[in-house]
Design a protein around this motif. Structure first.
Motif, PDB file in Angstrom:
ATOM      1  N   ILE A  54      -1.526  -5.599   6.626  1.00 13.61           N
ATOM      2  CA  ILE A  54      -1.088  -7.203   6.448  1.00 13.61           C
ATOM      3  C   ILE A  54       0.244  -6.942   6.712  1.00 13.61           C
ATOM      4  CG2 ILE A  54      -0.795  -8.986   4.916  1.00 13.61           C
ATOM      5  CD1 ILE A  54      -3.296  -8.130   3.423  1.00 13.61           C
ATOM      6  N   PHE A  55       0.609  -8.031   8.015  1.00 12.42           N
ATOM      7  CA  PHE A  55       2.064  -7.998   8.074  1.00 12.42           C
ATOM      8  C   PHE A  55       2.499  -9.484   7.909  1.00 12.42           C
ATOM      9  CE2 PHE A  55      -0.133  -4.741  10.782  1.00 12.42           C
ATOM     10  CZ  PHE A  55       0.932  -3.774  10.576  1.00 12.42           C
ATOM     11  N   ASP A  56       3.626  -9.885   7.183  1.00 10.29           N
ATOM     12  CA  ASP A  56       3.743 -11.115   7.018  1.00 10.29           C
ATOM     13  C   ASP A  56       5.004 -11.548   8.012  1.00 10.29           C
ATOM     14  OD1 ASP A  56       5.448 -13.334   5.737  1.00 10.29           O
ATOM     15  OD2 ASP A  56       4.117 -13.153   3.990  1.00 10.29           O
ATOM     16  N   ASN A  57       4.911 -12.764   8.472  1.00  6.18           N
ATOM     17  CA  ASN A  57       5.960 -13.289   9.589  1.00  6.18           C
ATOM     18  C   ASN A  57       6.093 -14.584   9.424  1.00  6.18           C
ATOM     19  OD1 ASN A  57       6.175 -10.969  11.994  1.00  6.18           O
ATOM     20  ND2 ASN A  57       4.078 -10.947  11.237  1.00  6.18           N
ATOM     21  N   HIS A  58       7.352 -15.178   9.122  1.00  3.23           N
ATOM     22  CA  HIS A  58       7.608 -16.254   8.926  1.00  3.23           C
ATOM     23  C   HIS A  58       6.814 -17.270   7.884  1.00  3.23           C
ATOM     24  CE1 HIS A  58      10.059 -15.932  12.507  1.00  3.23           C
ATOM     25  NE2 HIS A  58       9.128 -15.438  13.310  1.00  3.23           N
ATOM     26  N   GLY A  59       6.204 -16.201   6.836  1.00  4.15           N
ATOM     27  CA  GLY A  59       5.509 -17.001   5.913  1.00  4.15           C
ATOM     28  C   GLY A  59       4.103 -16.989   5.956  1.00  4.15           C
ATOM     29  N   VAL A  60       3.458 -16.438   7.151  1.00  9.22           N
ATOM     30  CA  VAL A  60       2.244 -16.267   7.689  1.00  9.22           C
ATOM     31  C   VAL A  60       1.780 -14.828   7.740  1.00  9.22           C
ATOM     32  CG1 VAL A  60       0.713 -16.671   9.500  1.00  9.22           C
ATOM     33  CG2 VAL A  60       2.446 -18.343   8.966  1.00  9.22           C
ATOM     34  N   LYS A  61       0.537 -14.558   7.023  1.00 12.94           N
ATOM     35  CA  LYS A  61       0.090 -13.171   7.102  1.00 12.94           C
ATOM     36  C   LYS A  61      -0.832 -12.933   8.525  1.00 12.94           C
ATOM     37  CE  LYS A  61       0.099 -12.459   2.187  1.00 12.94           C
ATOM     38  NZ  LYS A  61       1.356 -13.228   1.929  1.00 12.94           N
ATOM     39  N   VAL A  62      -0.631 -11.906   9.067  1.00 10.94           N
ATOM     40  CA  VAL A  62      -1.506 -11.213  10.127  1.00 10.94           C
ATOM     41  C   VAL A  62      -2.159 -10.082   9.491  1.00 10.94           C
ATOM     42  CG1 VAL A  62      -1.536 -10.522  12.410  1.00 10.94           C
ATOM     43  CG2 VAL A  62       0.177 -12.094  11.911  1.00 10.94           C
ATOM     44  N   ILE A  63      -3.470 -10.240   9.710  1.00  8.83           N
ATOM     45  CA  ILE A  63      -4.378  -9.160   8.973  1.00  8.83           C
ATOM     46  C   ILE A  63      -4.815  -8.292  10.094  1.00  8.83           C
ATOM     47  CG2 ILE A  63      -6.105  -8.645   7.512  1.00  8.83           C
ATOM     48  CD1 ILE A  63      -4.588 -11.880   6.802  1.00  8.83           C
ATOM     49  N   ILE A  64      -4.983  -6.876   9.888  1.00  8.21           N
ATOM     50  CA  ILE A  64      -5.324  -6.237  11.204  1.00  8.21           C
ATOM     51  C   ILE A  64      -6.247  -5.088  10.616  1.00  8.21           C
ATOM     52  CG2 ILE A  64      -4.866  -4.563  13.123  1.00  8.21           C
ATOM     53  CD1 ILE A  64      -3.009  -6.827  13.926  1.00  8.21           C
ATOM     54  N   ASP A  65      -7.508  -4.711  11.117  1.00 11.48           N
ATOM     55  CA  ASP A  65      -8.150  -3.695  10.596  1.00 11.48           C
ATOM     56  C   ASP A  65      -7.580  -2.381  11.471  1.00 11.48           C
ATOM     57  OD1 ASP A  65     -10.189  -2.812  13.143  1.00 11.48           O
ATOM     58  OD2 ASP A  65      -9.536  -5.005  13.312  1.00 11.48           O
ATOM     59  N   PRO A  66      -7.948  -1.299  10.610  1.00 12.88           N
ATOM     60  CA  PRO A  66      -7.495   0.185  11.288  1.00 12.88           C
ATOM     61  C   PRO A  66      -7.908   0.635  12.472  1.00 12.88           C
ATOM     62  CG  PRO A  66      -8.370   0.347   8.822  1.00 12.88           C
ATOM     63  CD  PRO A  66      -8.784  -1.154   9.349  1.00 12.88           C
ATOM     64  N   LYS A  67      -8.951   0.085  13.154  1.00 14.61           N
ATOM     65  CA  LYS A  67      -9.295   0.172  14.282  1.00 14.61           C
ATOM     66  C   LYS A  67      -8.417  -0.321  15.428  1.00 14.61           C
ATOM     67  CE  LYS A  67     -14.052   2.014  13.047  1.00 14.61           C
ATOM     68  NZ  LYS A  67     -15.523   1.806  13.334  1.00 14.61           N
ATOM     69  N   SER A  68      -8.322  -1.786  15.267  1.00 22.52           N
ATOM     70  CA  SER A  68      -7.897  -2.581  16.050  1.00 22.52           C
ATOM     71  C   SER A  68      -6.001  -2.258  15.930  1.00 22.52           C
ATOM     72  CB  SER A  68      -7.734  -3.927  15.654  1.00 22.52           C
ATOM     73  OG  SER A  68      -9.191  -4.312  15.853  1.00 22.52           O
ATOM     74  N   LEU A  69      -5.569  -1.823  15.011  1.00 20.70           N
ATOM     75  CA  LEU A  69      -4.050  -1.592  14.814  1.00 20.70           C
ATOM     76  C   LEU A  69      -3.731  -0.531  16.091  1.00 20.70           C
ATOM     77  CD1 LEU A  69      -1.572  -2.344  13.473  1.00 20.70           C
ATOM     78  CD2 LEU A  69      -2.149  -0.639  11.833  1.00 20.70           C
ATOM     79  N   VAL A  70      -4.407   0.459  16.227  1.00 21.96           N
ATOM     80  CA  VAL A  70      -4.082   1.369  17.268  1.00 21.96           C
ATOM     81  C   VAL A  70      -4.033   0.810  18.603  1.00 21.96           C
ATOM     82  CG1 VAL A  70      -4.949   3.609  18.346  1.00 21.96           C
ATOM     83  CG2 VAL A  70      -5.610   3.220  16.005  1.00 21.96           C
ATOM     84  N   TYR A  71      -4.621  -0.219  18.975  1.00 18.56           N
ATOM     85  CA  TYR A  71      -4.460  -1.004  20.299  1.00 18.56           C
ATOM     86  C   TYR A  71      -3.254  -1.914  20.045  1.00 18.56           C
ATOM     87  CZ  TYR A  71      -8.971   1.168  21.051  1.00 18.56           C
ATOM     88  OH  TYR A  71      -9.825   2.141  21.091  1.00 18.56           O
ATOM     89  N   LEU A  72      -3.019  -2.371  19.094  1.00 21.15           N
ATOM     90  CA  LEU A  72      -2.231  -3.511  18.892  1.00 21.15           C
ATOM     91  C   LEU A  72      -0.741  -3.267  18.328  1.00 21.15           C
ATOM     92  CD1 LEU A  72      -4.574  -5.914  17.329  1.00 21.15           C
ATOM     93  CD2 LEU A  72      -4.035  -6.107  19.561  1.00 21.15           C
TER      94      LEU A  72
END
Length: 107
Positions: A54-72
């Motif tokens: 989970i990444f918080d940016n400007h008060g909004v959370k962006v959630i990423i699964d482990p498999k996608s994180l490698v590409y993103l």
């Protein structure tokens, strides 16, 4: 590993979540599709899984699964308006090529 979001993207997601009346944030992921191999997936999240990042940016959370994180990893999510069109733009430093229609990419 990090994912960022511009103020414009955060404002748009926040308005959408407020209009929806619920939601933890937005999930950014990839799926196999198209002529280049991968496509972005963006959806609302009401509850994160234990393995999600989970990444918080400007008060909004962006959630990423482990498999996608490698590409993103390193991707910046933006929201742009060009004339009558508006939508999310993915500034992904890992992309090596895109298909002609812009629907898919490869790494």
């Amino acid at each position: 590993m990090a994912i960022s979001m511009t103020t414009a993207a955060a404002d748009h997601v926040r308005r959408s979540l407020d209009g929806r009346g619920k939601g933890l944030g937005v999930r950014l992921g990839v799926r196999t599709t198209g002529c280049s191999g991968l496509a972005y997936v963006l959806e609302f999240v009401d509850e994160a899984a234990a393995e999600d990042s989970i990444f918080d940016n400007h008060g909004v959370k962006v959630i990423i699964d482990p498999k996608s994180l490698v590409y993103l990893d390193g991707t910046e999510l933006d929201f742009v308006r060009e004339g009558l069109n508006e939508g999310f733009k993915f500034n992904n430093p890992n992309v090596r090529g895109e298909c002609g229609c812009g629907e898919s990419f490869n790494i």
